[in-house]
Design an enzyme around this catalytic site. Structure first.
Site, PDB file in Angstrom:
ATOM      1  N   TYR A 154      -0.970 -26.118 -10.882  1.00 18.24           N
ATOM      2  CA  TYR A 154      -1.738 -26.816 -11.924  1.00 18.24           C
ATOM      3  C   TYR A 154      -2.964 -27.523 -11.323  1.00 18.24           C
ATOM      4  O   TYR A 154      -4.081 -27.425 -11.847  1.00 18.24           O
ATOM      5  CB  TYR A 154      -0.814 -27.822 -12.598  1.00 18.24           C
ATOM      6  CG  TYR A 154      -1.391 -28.586 -13.765  1.00 18.24           C
ATOM      7  CD1 TYR A 154      -1.571 -27.985 -15.010  1.00 18.24           C
ATOM      8  CD2 TYR A 154      -1.729 -29.941 -13.642  1.00 18.24           C
ATOM      9  CE1 TYR A 154      -2.073 -28.700 -16.091  1.00 18.24           C
ATOM     10  CE2 TYR A 154      -2.235 -30.666 -14.718  1.00 18.24           C
ATOM     11  CZ  TYR A 154      -2.399 -30.034 -15.940  1.00 18.24           C
ATOM     12  OH  TYR A 154      -2.904 -30.754 -17.007  1.00 18.24           O
ATOM     13  N   LYS A 158      -6.897 -26.893 -12.175  1.00 23.51           N
ATOM     14  CA  LYS A 158      -7.740 -27.966 -12.736  1.00 23.51           C
ATOM     15  C   LYS A 158      -8.921 -28.297 -11.815  1.00 23.51           C
ATOM     16  O   LYS A 158      -9.991 -28.691 -12.297  1.00 23.51           O
ATOM     17  CB  LYS A 158      -6.888 -29.205 -13.020  1.00 23.51           C
ATOM     18  CG  LYS A 158      -5.851 -29.004 -14.139  1.00 23.51           C
ATOM     19  CD  LYS A 158      -6.484 -28.573 -15.446  1.00 23.51           C
ATOM     20  CE  LYS A 158      -5.494 -28.473 -16.589  1.00 23.51           C
ATOM     21  NZ  LYS A 158      -6.113 -27.991 -17.838  1.00 23.51           N
TER      22      LYS A 158
HETATM   23  P1  NAP Z   1       0.427 -29.473 -25.193  1.00 27.80           P
HETATM   24  O1  NAP Z   1       0.744 -30.606 -26.106  1.00 27.80           O
HETATM   25  O2  NAP Z   1       1.520 -28.888 -24.365  1.00 27.80           O
HETATM   26  O3  NAP Z   1      -0.216 -28.295 -26.112  1.00 27.80           O
HETATM   27  C1  NAP Z   1      -0.629 -27.117 -25.496  1.00 27.80           C
HETATM   28  C2  NAP Z   1      -1.291 -26.202 -26.503  1.00 27.80           C
HETATM   29  O4  NAP Z   1      -1.739 -25.052 -25.780  1.00 27.80           O
HETATM   30  C3  NAP Z   1      -0.349 -25.692 -27.599  1.00 27.80           C
HETATM   31  O5  NAP Z   1      -0.991 -25.668 -28.849  1.00 27.80           O
HETATM   32  C4  NAP Z   1      -0.022 -24.273 -27.153  1.00 27.80           C
HETATM   33  O6  NAP Z   1       0.205 -23.338 -28.212  1.00 27.80           O
HETATM   34  C5  NAP Z   1      -1.299 -23.883 -26.435  1.00 27.80           C
HETATM   35  N1  NAP Z   1      -1.105 -22.808 -25.461  1.00 27.80           N
HETATM   36  C6  NAP Z   1      -0.233 -22.746 -24.423  1.00 27.80           C
HETATM   37  N2  NAP Z   1      -0.356 -21.565 -23.796  1.00 27.80           N
HETATM   38  C7  NAP Z   1      -1.332 -20.885 -24.450  1.00 27.80           C
HETATM   39  C8  NAP Z   1      -1.903 -19.592 -24.299  1.00 27.80           C
HETATM   40  N3  NAP Z   1      -1.500 -18.769 -23.322  1.00 27.80           N
HETATM   41  N4  NAP Z   1      -2.856 -19.187 -25.181  1.00 27.80           N
HETATM   42  C9  NAP Z   1      -3.265 -20.006 -26.181  1.00 27.80           C
HETATM   43  N5  NAP Z   1      -2.771 -21.241 -26.376  1.00 27.80           N
HETATM   44  C10 NAP Z   1      -1.802 -21.663 -25.520  1.00 27.80           C
HETATM   45  O7  NAP Z   1      -0.750 -29.810 -24.179  1.00 27.80           O
HETATM   46  P2  NAP Z   1      -1.718 -31.119 -24.105  1.00 27.80           P
HETATM   47  O8  NAP Z   1      -0.965 -32.199 -23.425  1.00 27.80           O
HETATM   48  O9  NAP Z   1      -2.319 -31.358 -25.422  1.00 27.80           O
HETATM   49  O10 NAP Z   1      -2.818 -30.610 -23.073  1.00 27.80           O
HETATM   50  C11 NAP Z   1      -4.054 -30.037 -23.510  1.00 27.80           C
HETATM   51  C12 NAP Z   1      -4.950 -29.822 -22.297  1.00 27.80           C
HETATM   52  O11 NAP Z   1      -5.207 -31.070 -21.674  1.00 27.80           O
HETATM   53  C13 NAP Z   1      -4.346 -28.926 -21.224  1.00 27.80           C
HETATM   54  O12 NAP Z   1      -5.340 -28.135 -20.619  1.00 27.80           O
HETATM   55  C14 NAP Z   1      -3.809 -29.920 -20.226  1.00 27.80           C
HETATM   56  O13 NAP Z   1      -3.683 -29.371 -18.934  1.00 27.80           O
HETATM   57  C15 NAP Z   1      -4.857 -31.007 -20.307  1.00 27.80           C
HETATM   58  N6  NAP Z   1      -4.384 -32.308 -19.849  1.00 27.80           N
HETATM   59  C16 NAP Z   1      -3.333 -32.937 -20.475  1.00 27.80           C
HETATM   60  C17 NAP Z   1      -2.909 -34.172 -20.008  1.00 27.80           C
HETATM   61  C18 NAP Z   1      -1.765 -34.941 -20.638  1.00 27.80           C
HETATM   62  O14 NAP Z   1      -1.386 -36.002 -20.097  1.00 27.80           O
HETATM   63  N7  NAP Z   1      -1.192 -34.487 -21.740  1.00 27.80           N
HETATM   64  C19 NAP Z   1      -3.540 -34.746 -18.893  1.00 27.80           C
HETATM   65  C20 NAP Z   1      -4.588 -34.074 -18.287  1.00 27.80           C
HETATM   66  C21 NAP Z   1      -5.011 -32.850 -18.771  1.00 27.80           C
HETATM   67  P3  NAP Z   1       1.535 -23.422 -29.144  1.00 27.80           P
HETATM   68  O15 NAP Z   1       1.348 -24.664 -29.995  1.00 27.80           O
HETATM   69  O16 NAP Z   1       1.480 -22.161 -29.926  1.00 27.80           O
HETATM   70  O17 NAP Z   1       2.691 -23.515 -28.219  1.00 27.80           O
END
Ligand code: NAP
Length: 247
Positions: A154, A158
């Site tokens: 990851y 990133k």
């Molecule tokens: P999340 O709640 O797990 O949601 C992930 C979303 O991505 C879901 O809608 C999922 O689809 C979709 N997804 C997963 N695999 C996919 C694929 N192969 N093709 C298309 N869509 C796909 O994630 P999040 O926490 O909102 O994170 C969003 C972004 O922010 C990510 O890039 C993550 O790395 C980054 N980020 C998050 C955090 C944090 O603390 N949460 C921190 C830093 C960075 P489904 O709904 O259909 O499953």
């Protein structure tokens, strides 16, 4: 920060940060194409957007697949005739300490988090070049600097996004297109819901603002980068982490 008539694609917008970004961009007047891996997930967010008075199109598909990305962009351009804003948000984690990490865990995390950024950006930018205006916003993470144990895959993805963002920003800057990254810290979503209380307490102790972030916090920064107010900002990483990386 009006985004009236702009057409935006947000990947991974079925839940969490992507869902919030879709709702916020739509509130500013953008037509939003909502991608998620599962169609029910994309449709749910698209319905929320329209329920709130916005315009949305559900485009499910796997962003690490060239065929799915091509079909998704084709559908958007066929329906709306343009694509102005791309938010590369889809991401997954598959944690494992390096010595035990399988090739599948490595490849899948790199494919969904990094290859997708390349595929979606390449397919979208030609429409931005045509309109001589565009915004590409890539979701990186504080993990690019301080990756957690078990997140070598990851953290590599990133950090890779930041290199990609800088080079692409230089390539398209002369055409009215900006390319930036957002680096969230610890945000309350499904991705972080599974973390142990110990990991949460540790994270909280490193956040000067004293609380975890919300998806709306990240979406507000994304709306700014997509807006005309950010027209002179490109190739940058905007960190949204409550100060975590300044301690
Ligand atoms: P999340 O709640 O797990 O949601 C992930 C979303 O991505 C879901 O809608 C999922 O689809 C979709 N997804 C997963 N695999 C996919 C694929 N192969 N093709 C298309 N869509 C796909 O994630 P999040 O926490 O909102 O994170 C969003 C972004 O922010 C990510 O890039 C993550 O790395 C980054 N980020 C998050 C955090 C944090 O603390 N949460 C921190 C830093 C960075 P489904 O709904 O259909 O499953």
């Amino acid at each position: 920060m009006s985004l009236e008539d702009r057409v935006a694609l947000i990947t991974g917008a079925g839940r969490g940060i992507g869902r919030a970004i879709a709702l916020h961009l739509a509130k500013e007047g953008a037509i939003v194409a909502v991608n998620a891996l599962r169609s029910e997930s994309a449709i749910r967010t698209a319905e929320e957007v329209t329920g709130a008075g916005g315009s949305a199109l559900a485009v499910s598909g796997d962003v690490s697949s060239q065929e799915d990305v091509a079909a998704m962009i084709d559908k958007i351009v066929t329906d709306y005739g343009r694509l102005d804003i791309l938010v590369n948000n889809a991401g997954i984690i598959q944690d494992q300490i390096m010595a035990s990490m399988s090739e599948e865990q490595w490849e899948r995390v790199i494919a969904v988090n990094l290859r997708s950024v390349f595929l979606c950006s390449r397919a979208s930018v030609r429409y931005m070049l045509r309109g001589r205006w565009g915004r590409i916003i890539n979701l990186s993470s504080v993990a690019r600097l301080i990756g957690n144990t078990g997140q070598a895959n990851y953290a590599a993805a990133k950090a890779g996004i930041v290199g990609f963002t800088r080079v692409f920003a230089r390539e398209v800057g002369g055409h009215g297109i900006t390319v930036n990254a957002l680096a969230p810290g610890f945000i309350e979503t499904d991705m972080t819901a599974g973390l142990s209380d110990k990991r949460r307490r540790e994270a909280l102790s490193r956040i000067p603002l004293g609380c975890l972030g919300t998806a709306d916090d990240v979406a507000a920064a994304c709306v700014f980068l997509a807006s005309e107010a950010a027209r002179y900002i490109t190739g940058q990483v905007l960190t949204v982490d409550g100060g975590m990386t300044c301690t």
